[in-house]
Design a protein around this motif. Structure first.
Motif, PDB file in Angstrom:
ATOM      1  N   ILE A  53       0.834  -1.207   0.000  1.00 14.08           N
ATOM      2  CA  ILE A  53       0.000   0.000   0.000  1.00 14.08           C
ATOM      3  C   ILE A  53       0.867   1.255   0.000  1.00 14.08           C
ATOM      4  O   ILE A  53       0.580   2.228  -0.719  1.00 14.08           O
ATOM      5  N   LEU A  54       1.949   1.249   0.785  1.00 12.38           N
ATOM      6  CA  LEU A  54       2.831   2.417   0.852  1.00 12.38           C
ATOM      7  C   LEU A  54       3.479   2.699  -0.500  1.00 12.38           C
ATOM      8  O   LEU A  54       3.495   3.850  -0.968  1.00 12.38           O
ATOM      9  N   SER A 212       2.769  -3.188  -8.479  1.00 10.24           N
ATOM     10  CA  SER A 212       3.666  -3.026  -7.331  1.00 10.24           C
ATOM     11  C   SER A 212       4.281  -4.359  -6.913  1.00 10.24           C
ATOM     12  O   SER A 212       5.304  -4.383  -6.221  1.00 10.24           O
ATOM     13  N   SER A 213       3.668  -5.462  -7.340  1.00 10.88           N
ATOM     14  CA  SER A 213       4.237  -6.776  -7.036  1.00 10.88           C
ATOM     15  C   SER A 213       5.596  -6.962  -7.701  1.00 10.88           C
ATOM     16  O   SER A 213       6.397  -7.802  -7.265  1.00 10.88           O
ATOM     17  N   LEU A 214       5.875  -6.169  -8.747  1.00  8.22           N
ATOM     18  CA  LEU A 214       7.164  -6.281  -9.427  1.00  8.22           C
ATOM     19  C   LEU A 214       8.322  -5.842  -8.539  1.00  8.22           C
ATOM     20  O   LEU A 214       9.469  -6.213  -8.789  1.00  8.22           O
ATOM     21  N   VAL A 215       8.035  -5.038  -7.505  1.00  6.12           N
ATOM     22  CA  VAL A 215       9.122  -4.570  -6.637  1.00  6.12           C
ATOM     23  C   VAL A 215       9.733  -5.729  -5.852  1.00  6.12           C
ATOM     24  O   VAL A 215      10.812  -5.580  -5.278  1.00  6.12           O
ATOM     25  N   ASP A 222       7.182  -6.738   0.045  1.00  8.79           N
ATOM     26  CA  ASP A 222       5.755  -6.548  -0.183  1.00  8.79           C
ATOM     27  C   ASP A 222       5.044  -7.893  -0.093  1.00  8.79           C
ATOM     28  O   ASP A 222       5.628  -8.894   0.344  1.00  8.79           O
ATOM     29  N   ILE A 223       3.776  -7.934  -0.508  1.00  5.48           N
ATOM     30  CA  ILE A 223       2.995  -9.172  -0.415  1.00  5.48           C
ATOM     31  C   ILE A 223       3.648 -10.293  -1.216  1.00  5.48           C
ATOM     32  O   ILE A 223       3.811 -11.422  -0.728  1.00  5.48           O
ATOM     33  N   THR A 224       4.031 -10.010  -2.445  1.00  3.60           N
ATOM     34  CA  THR A 224       4.609 -11.038  -3.320  1.00  3.60           C
ATOM     35  C   THR A 224       5.940 -11.543  -2.769  1.00  3.60           C
ATOM     36  O   THR A 224       6.207 -12.758  -2.792  1.00  3.60           O
TER      37      THR A 224
END
Length: 272
Positions: A53-54, A212-215, A222-224
């Motif tokens: 989210i951030l 953002s999952s690519l980060v 992150d979640i991923t």
């Protein structure tokens, strides 16, 4: 009468779709609560929700500001600014987000640090401050920079199209009344353009949550990334990535429903 029946049918279809989605979400939630394995996976993976989210909020806020600036350049009276804006949007939109992420993280960030040290070289030489190191720029902020640059090109086109959708006659009338360029934009153009801009802008926000999952490729927690870490240690790939998909669906669909409600309010306000 036909349009009214069509609207009621659309509302009915929307309600059934929402009910089916809610039933599936509650069923999956019950599985997570009742299963020790799924509970453990959910607890570990959900620790990355805050970072997701951030990163999304920071990246989208900065991308919106940059995109608005690029759009205003594209609509300016200067041919040079228009060409620069066009060059930027065409180049950035042609680069995949993942490639841009690697480039910003491992090429752009060191170049930025070198530029900062060059600008601060008098202070560094005098011993007033220490030189900035590449590791001082965290991987999370490098990811935010990449998402900002990547999405700003798409958001710029959204703003440009929305602003150009406003009737030029109203702008000319405001000019005749003596309003300045900023006043015309703030009082006439933007309030009308936002109704056109909001739906695609909301779609970009939802898309950024997923992108953002690519980060996770940079190791940002992150979640991923939390799911990758757990799955690689436990080999419970099905359970882990089912939970990861479930969390992303809750985030994206929940946000989509909120944006749709906001869009409906704007439409009612426009009719009123």
């Amino acid at each position: 009468m036909t349009p009214a029946r069509h609207d009621n049918s659309s509302k009915g279809d929307y309600s059934w779709w929402l009910v089916a989605l809610a039933v599936i979400a509650l069923a999956l939630a019950a599985v997570i609560v009742s299963s020790e394995i799924y509970t453990e996976v959910f607890t570990i993976v959900s620790a990355g929700i805050g970072i997701t989210i951030l990163v999304t909020l920071l990246g989208f806020s900065l991308a919106t500001l940059l995109g608005l600036c690029i759009a205003l350049m594209a609509l300016s009276g200067s041919a040079w600014l228009r060409q620069i804006a066009r060059f930027y949007t065409e180049v950035i939109r042609g680069i995949p987000i993942l490639v841009l992420l690697f480039y910003i993280a491992f090429v752009g960030a060191p170049a930025l640090v070198a530029l900062i040290n060059f600008l601060l070289s008098p202070l560094i030489s005098a011993g007033t401050m220490e030189p900035v190191l590449v590791r001082d720029l965290s991987l999370m902020w490098r990811a935010v920079m990449a998402l900002t640059i990547g999405y700003s090109a798409f958001i710029a086109e959204v703003f440009r199209a929305g602003i150009q959708s406003v009737d030029k006659g109203q702008v000319e009338a405001a000019k005749a009344l003596g309003l300045s360029r900023f006043q015309r934009f703030r009082l006439i153009v933007f309030p009308q353009a936002i109704r056109v801009i909001l739906p695609p802008l909301g779609n970009d926000f939802v898309a950024m949550i997923k992108d953002s999952s690519l980060v996770s490729v940079l190791g940002v927690a992150d979640i991923t990334q939390m799911g990758k870490i757990y799955a690689s240690g436990s080999f419970r790939f099905f359970e882990t990535y089912s939970i990861v998909a479930y969390i992303y669906l809750i985030l994206t669909i929940g946000l989509s429903l909120m944006l749709r409600r906001l869009e409906m309010r704007l439409r009612r306000g426009q009719r009123g």
